[in-house]
Design a protein around this motif. Sequence first.
Motif, PDB file in Angstrom:
ATOM      1  N   ARG A  19       1.263 -10.236  -6.658  1.00 20.82           N
ATOM      2  CA  ARG A  19       0.564  -9.088  -6.061  1.00 20.82           C
ATOM      3  C   ARG A  19       0.986  -8.866  -4.600  1.00 20.82           C
ATOM      4  O   ARG A  19       1.144  -7.741  -4.133  1.00 20.82           O
ATOM      5  N   ALA A  28       3.044  -5.689  -3.142  1.00 20.30           N
ATOM      6  CA  ALA A  28       2.455  -4.875  -2.069  1.00 20.30           C
ATOM      7  C   ALA A  28       3.474  -4.641  -0.950  1.00 20.30           C
ATOM      8  O   ALA A  28       3.626  -3.517  -0.450  1.00 20.30           O
ATOM      9  N   VAL A  80      -4.902   2.295   2.737  1.00 19.86           N
ATOM     10  CA  VAL A  80      -5.959   1.835   1.830  1.00 19.86           C
ATOM     11  C   VAL A  80      -6.492   0.490   2.309  1.00 19.86           C
ATOM     12  O   VAL A  80      -5.726  -0.386   2.720  1.00 19.86           O
ATOM     13  N   LEU A 117      -0.420   2.133  -1.759  1.00 18.29           N
ATOM     14  CA  LEU A 117       0.667   1.716  -0.868  1.00 18.29           C
ATOM     15  C   LEU A 117       1.952   2.443  -1.231  1.00 18.29           C
ATOM     16  O   LEU A 117       2.700   2.893  -0.363  1.00 18.29           O
ATOM     17  N   GLN A 118       2.192   2.573  -2.539  1.00 16.15           N
ATOM     18  CA  GLN A 118       3.395   3.285  -2.993  1.00 16.15           C
ATOM     19  C   GLN A 118       3.385   4.736  -2.547  1.00 16.15           C
ATOM     20  O   GLN A 118       4.425   5.312  -2.254  1.00 16.15           O
ATOM     21  N   ALA A 119       2.170   5.314  -2.509  1.00 13.00           N
ATOM     22  CA  ALA A 119       2.043   6.724  -2.127  1.00 13.00           C
ATOM     23  C   ALA A 119       2.014   6.897  -0.614  1.00 13.00           C
ATOM     24  O   ALA A 119       1.896   8.018  -0.122  1.00 13.00           O
ATOM     25  N   VAL A 121      -4.289   1.958   9.070  1.00 16.97           N
ATOM     26  CA  VAL A 121      -4.203   0.561   8.640  1.00 16.97           C
ATOM     27  C   VAL A 121      -4.502   0.434   7.152  1.00 16.97           C
ATOM     28  O   VAL A 121      -5.364   1.134   6.621  1.00 16.97           O
ATOM     29  N   SER A 122      -3.748  -0.443   6.502  1.00 20.31           N
ATOM     30  CA  SER A 122      -4.042  -0.829   5.129  1.00 20.31           C
ATOM     31  C   SER A 122      -4.344  -2.321   5.116  1.00 20.31           C
ATOM     32  O   SER A 122      -3.830  -3.072   5.951  1.00 20.31           O
ATOM     33  N   TYR A 123      -5.168  -2.728   4.159  1.00 20.10           N
ATOM     34  CA  TYR A 123      -5.548  -4.140   4.111  1.00 20.10           C
ATOM     35  C   TYR A 123      -5.629  -4.630   2.674  1.00 20.10           C
ATOM     36  O   TYR A 123      -6.203  -3.968   1.824  1.00 20.10           O
ATOM     37  N   PRO A 163      -6.924  -3.906  -7.578  1.00 18.71           N
ATOM     38  CA  PRO A 163      -5.585  -4.257  -7.066  1.00 18.71           C
ATOM     39  C   PRO A 163      -4.490  -3.287  -7.497  1.00 18.71           C
ATOM     40  O   PRO A 163      -3.605  -2.959  -6.704  1.00 18.71           O
ATOM     41  N   SER A 213       6.018  -2.166  -2.272  1.00 17.61           N
ATOM     42  CA  SER A 213       5.489  -0.797  -2.326  1.00 17.61           C
ATOM     43  C   SER A 213       5.435  -0.197  -0.931  1.00 17.61           C
ATOM     44  O   SER A 213       5.841   0.944  -0.712  1.00 17.61           O
ATOM     45  N   TYR A 214       4.916  -0.977  -0.002  1.00 16.10           N
ATOM     46  CA  TYR A 214       4.753  -0.473   1.365  1.00 16.10           C
ATOM     47  C   TYR A 214       6.115  -0.174   1.988  1.00 16.10           C
ATOM     48  O   TYR A 214       6.332   0.898   2.554  1.00 16.10           O
ATOM     49  N   CYS A 249       8.052   2.994   1.012  1.00 16.14           N
ATOM     50  CA  CYS A 249       7.760   4.211   1.797  1.00 16.14           C
ATOM     51  C   CYS A 249       8.536   4.203   3.109  1.00 16.14           C
ATOM     52  O   CYS A 249       8.958   5.264   3.590  1.00 16.14           O
ATOM     53  N   ILE A 277      -4.797  -0.175  -5.494  1.00 18.41           N
ATOM     54  CA  ILE A 277      -4.396  -0.429  -4.104  1.00 18.41           C
ATOM     55  C   ILE A 277      -2.873  -0.382  -3.987  1.00 18.41           C
ATOM     56  O   ILE A 277      -2.321   0.219  -3.071  1.00 18.41           O
ATOM     57  N   ASN A 278      -2.215  -0.978  -4.970  1.00 14.54           N
ATOM     58  CA  ASN A 278      -0.748  -0.950  -4.950  1.00 14.54           C
ATOM     59  C   ASN A 278      -0.220   0.478  -5.072  1.00 14.54           C
ATOM     60  O   ASN A 278       0.738   0.850  -4.378  1.00 14.54           O
TER      61      ASN A 278
END
Lengths: 401, 196
Positions: free
Chosen positions: A375, A379, B60, B54-56, A355-357, B47, A382-383, A386, B50-51
């Motif tokens: 932001r 996010a 997180v 997520l990219q990797a 999980v990511s938060y 932040p 970015s997520y 993947c 954290i981004n």
Amino acid sequence: MAKRIPADSVGIVSPELFHFDEPLELRSGRVIEQYDLMVETYGELNADKSNAILVCHALSGDHHAAGYHNPDDEKEKPGWWDCCIGPGKAFDTNHFFIVSLNNLGGCAGSTGPSSVDPATGKPFGPDFPIITVRDWVKSQARLADRLGIHKWAAVIGGSLGGMQVMRWAISYPDRLGHAIIIAAAPKLSAQNIAFNEIARQSITNDPDFHAGRYYDFNTYPKRGLMLARMIGHVTYLSDNAMRDKFGKDAIEGNFGRDLRSGKLNFSYDVDFQVESYLKYKGETFSHSFDANSYLLITKTLDYFDPAVDYNFDLSKAFVDSQCKFLVISFTSDWRFPPERSREIVNTLLKAEKQVSYLEVEADQGHDAFLMPIPRYIQALKSYLGCVIEEISGKEGKPDAG
Amino acid sequence: MRADLKIIQQWIEPDMRVLDLGCGDGSFLAHLKSEKNIFDCGLEIDPDNINLCLQAGVNVIEQDMNKSLANFRSDSFDTVLLAQTLQTVERPDILVEEMLRIGKKCIITFPNFAYWRHRLKLVSQGNMPQSSALPYEWYDTPNIHHCTIKDFDTLCEERNITILHKTVVDFNHRSSFLMNLNPNLFGINAIYHFTR
């Protein structure tokens, strides 16, 4: 003249109606014999059907999540999640096939209380069964089957939509790769239910409600719906968001008290901008939304509590979930505040899930999940970047490991 | 890869559950994930970092380790890692205890305040030490709890912590004869692998 459509828009779209003959057994024990689902899709489904994303709507949303319906209407607003869906956007339609549907019980084309009951030839009205999130997800799984999608690359939703995402991970643990849960909660609090009950009372106490059979009287509970939407709308905004919205041309520190006509009226008419705005919002909504659907969906919200089947330990509900999770909350959301999202995160940690938060600083309150907050959008991008790699890896490239 | 991380990764076995407190851009977890197939979880508050996580594709969680780690169950990770962060936290002792509760084994790296150049700066010039390991002025440093190798050894002794490995490295994260002779005087960065 045709209107100008932004380059990153999915453009002109048209919904499609899917009919289902197989009866749907509901959580309540009742059965819907047959039903329709109104669906919009954006992008192309790839050959191995691995690039599909299901988008789940919230209380007042519907299948129209992106793009436009009318090429000539220049004032038409795009779908409710247009800031996220489109070529090059976070839910990139160059890579993903996005599916968005109007849920059962709704009023935008899918079977709901305002639909005609084939047995009687009249609208179902109050006889339409209460639908739960579990029932919705079951109907969405049938839609997936119909589209030939065995496994969603991701299921994504905000608010009540996020609850559907959780239910997907519980009911169909191997049918989604990623679960993105935004501005949601594991269940409603007493305060949440209280606001829903005020909304329901305002509808059912409207003399035009006629015990839910207002269709027969050629009317609808307009005042009740307006009130319901007004109270709901206040809970979607934050104090700061309202100060900003209604304090535009005024001196610093006026707390969003802009006047409608520049002076007080000393009457019970509209004095402040915020009053006229709420009235307008309520009015617009009352034209477009069915009162019985509103009642039903607030109940759907109230009933959501997947932990009940697991001895009130929600982590047990997620034991079989194979997906990765992304949970996002917004600092000024007081309807489903960050603590509620952290409950979800902690539950998933307890269940030893990936999980990511993110707790995104935002002034827009609960509605933030519909807004292009940099932001937040980054996010998601970015997520999902993947996720695109995962899909393209599966499609041809040999596995890196 | 940073040399201290190169040393640390020897202690990470395949398929381990690894919690990285202050995981930065997530590159170390991403590396462990692809090399050792670990179950990764990083905590971060910045932040931008954290981004990047997520990219990797790194898991997180936006959470401040100074506030609480109570949401992490006891023994739920094989290894809990804290790299170059111990000196910045509000209560290093409480954090070490929490790491031991959550993880079966723990890894901590920190700049050694007792490094001879730091001592010299304080003794001869009377200024707060600065070095490439401690590049800040006294007023803007995030390092609020400086500690030495000796201090950390004492903490481990007091708290019945078993040190599995202990290494000191220089600016380039290499070890040398002098460092091995007197780590607290010649070591710039300390690396501890410990358990209870």
